[in-house]
Scaffold this motif. Structure first.
Motif, short mmCIF file in Angstrom:
data_model
loop_
_atom_site.label_atom_id
_atom_site.label_comp_id
_atom_site.label_asym_id
_atom_site.label_seq_id
_atom_site.Cartn_x
_atom_site.Cartn_y
_atom_site.Cartn_z
N PRO A 37 0.81 -1.22 0.00
CA PRO A 37 0.00 0.00 0.00
C PRO A 37 0.85 1.27 0.00
CG PRO A 37 0.02 -0.99 2.18
CD PRO A 37 0.71 -1.96 1.28
N LEU A 38 0.29 2.29 -0.66
CA LEU A 38 0.91 3.61 -0.68
C LEU A 38 0.55 4.34 0.61
CD1 LEU A 38 2.36 5.96 -2.23
CD2 LEU A 38 0.07 6.62 -3.01
N VAL A 39 1.59 4.84 1.30
CA VAL A 39 1.36 5.60 2.53
C VAL A 39 1.24 7.08 2.23
CG1 VAL A 39 2.32 6.19 4.81
CG2 VAL A 39 2.58 3.86 3.91
N GLY A 40 2.08 7.57 1.34
CA GLY A 40 2.02 8.99 0.99
C GLY A 40 3.25 9.43 0.23
N PHE A 41 3.45 10.76 0.14
CA PHE A 41 4.58 11.33 -0.59
C PHE A 41 5.38 12.23 0.33
CE2 PHE A 41 1.12 10.68 -3.60
CZ PHE A 41 1.75 9.85 -4.52
N PHE A 42 6.63 12.41 -0.02
CA PHE A 42 7.49 13.32 0.73
C PHE A 42 8.20 14.23 -0.26
CE2 PHE A 42 11.64 14.46 2.46
CZ PHE A 42 11.27 15.01 3.68
N ASP B 39 10.52 17.76 0.02
CA ASP B 39 11.09 18.82 0.85
C ASP B 39 12.52 19.11 0.38
OD1 ASP B 39 11.29 20.68 2.91
OD2 ASP B 39 12.18 19.20 4.26
N SER B 40 12.83 20.40 0.31
CA SER B 40 14.17 20.85 -0.07
C SER B 40 14.63 20.24 -1.39
CB SER B 40 15.17 20.53 1.04
OG SER B 40 14.79 21.12 2.26
N GLY B 41 13.72 20.17 -2.34
CA GLY B 41 14.05 19.64 -3.65
C GLY B 41 14.12 18.13 -3.73
N MET B 42 13.84 17.42 -2.63
CA MET B 42 13.86 15.95 -2.64
C MET B 42 12.44 15.42 -2.64
SD MET B 42 15.64 13.25 0.01
CE MET B 42 14.48 13.63 1.32
N PHE B 43 12.17 14.53 -3.57
CA PHE B 43 10.85 13.92 -3.67
C PHE B 43 10.96 12.42 -3.39
CE2 PHE B 43 7.87 11.50 -6.30
CZ PHE B 43 6.68 11.92 -5.72
N ALA B 44 10.05 11.89 -2.60
CA ALA B 44 10.08 10.47 -2.25
C ALA B 44 8.67 9.93 -2.15
CB ALA B 44 10.82 10.26 -0.94
#
Length: 349
Positions: A27-32, A34-39
């Motif tokens: 399952p997908l929990v979410g996205f991150f 911040d400071s140009g970093m995407f996860a």
């Protein structure tokens, strides 16, 4: 680009993914971001990826484990395809395994993100997923790298069902069955070992009673101290083989052993019908007592005398295996009482 990306993720992508729930879908929990970093944040699987398991030689995979992992992959991909989700990037590295050895498909449905980040321009398809599945299946079955079976003829995916005879496999159920079988086998093994132990115990007790009086043997088994005991009314029997040294010099060692074994087996059978106790046999010497360890009043002398006559009678017809023409003679001596009454020594033919 960050604001556009976040808007696209949360309004076009996130709401499509949040309704996907299946045991074999990570399952997908979410996205991150911040400071140009995407996860992308997904559920953690402690066994890591299928690729990690296949390349770890310390992990033993039998067919039951392999078939369970592949069936999990089939169920996960079937779930996605029925909801019109094509993976597009399916590989053993994108199949993760949790602590219960359940395989879960991950990294699915991220094509819009990859397009936005300009990391992919390919349109995913169900056909491509089937091709990728075939590669993973080959990796699992032969535990080798992709395309290592290029020289072998291709086989249809339906043939996978015949390997497991059409049965559904769940690794937890299989492990429980294995544990139940192991428990059953362990119970049988314990029962067998207990029976063997009882048999050996009986052999030990029998040997102990042959070497020691029953009362002494019983005390030793209980861990008790055996106190010395005096007997006044006792008759002793001694015997040896006349010319045993000469017979031994003319015989092989095993022939001497056979001679003594045959002769003392004959003696043992005779003393069983008399109230006597065999004290010891050393070489060709045979010693028997009556009146101990079980007292029998004044009958000790008669018991030994009658036993001696029976032994003498049996020796008259005894033949050595390796020298049947040579007669066997024994020397018998009796001693009765407390250094009194009767002392007889005589050589019998």
């Amino acid at each position: 680009m960050g604001e556009i990306l976040e808007h696209k993720l949360y309004h076009e992508f996130h709401f499509e993914m949040k309704d996907l729930h299946h045991e074999n879908i990570n399952p997908l929990v979410g996205f991150f971001h911040d400071s140009g970093m995407f996860a992308i944040v997904t559920e953690f699987c402690s066994r890591r990826s299928l690729e990690d398991i296949l390349t770890n030689q310390d992990v033993k995979l039998d067919w039951m484990f392999k078939s369970s992992l592949l069936l999990d992959l089939i169920k996960g991909m079937k779930y996605l395809h029925h909801r019109e989700f094509a993976h597009g990037r399916l590989k053993s590295r994108n199949c993760v395994v949790d602590g219960r050895f359940v395989l879960k498909v991950t990294d699915y449905g991220f094509n819009d993100i990859l397009e936005t980040l300009r990391l992919s321009q390919e349109e995913p398809s169900a056909e491509g997923d089937v091709y990728s599945f075939a590669i993973i299946m080959q990796e699992v079955m032969v535990r080798g790298t992709p395309f290592c079976m290029m020289d072998l003829p291709a086989k249809g995916k339906r043939e996978f069902k015949t390997f497991n005879k059409g049965k559904k496999t769940n690794i937890i159920d299989s492990m429980l069955r294995m544990l139940e079988q192991y428990s059953s086998n362990l119970e049988d093994l314990i029962r067998e070992r207990a029976e063997e132990l009882e048999i050996e115990k009986q052999k030990t007790e029998k040997l102990l009673t042959q070497m020691l009086p029953p009362s002494v043997a019983e005390s030793l088994k209980k861990g008790c101290t055996v106190e010395p005991e005096g007997f006044d009314l006792v008759t002793l029997y001694f015997s040896d083989i006349v010319g045993f040294t000469t017979i031994s010099a003319m015989s092989e060692p095993i022939e001497v052993v056979d001679l003594l074994n045959d002769l003392y087996t004959l003696f043992d059978a005779i003393i069983g019908s008399h109230d006597v106790y065999k004290v010891e046999t050393i070489g060709d010497a045979y010693m028997v007592a009556s009146g101990l360890p079980k007292r029998n009043g004044m009958r000790h002398a008669a018991e030994i005398a009658n036993m001696s006559l029976d032994i003498l009678s049996s020796v008259g017809t005894f033949k050595m295996r390796h020298m049947p023409e040579v007669p066997v003679r024994i020397r018998i001596g009796l001693h009765s009482g407390n250094n009194q009454q009767l002392k007889q020594e005589k050589t019998f033919p």
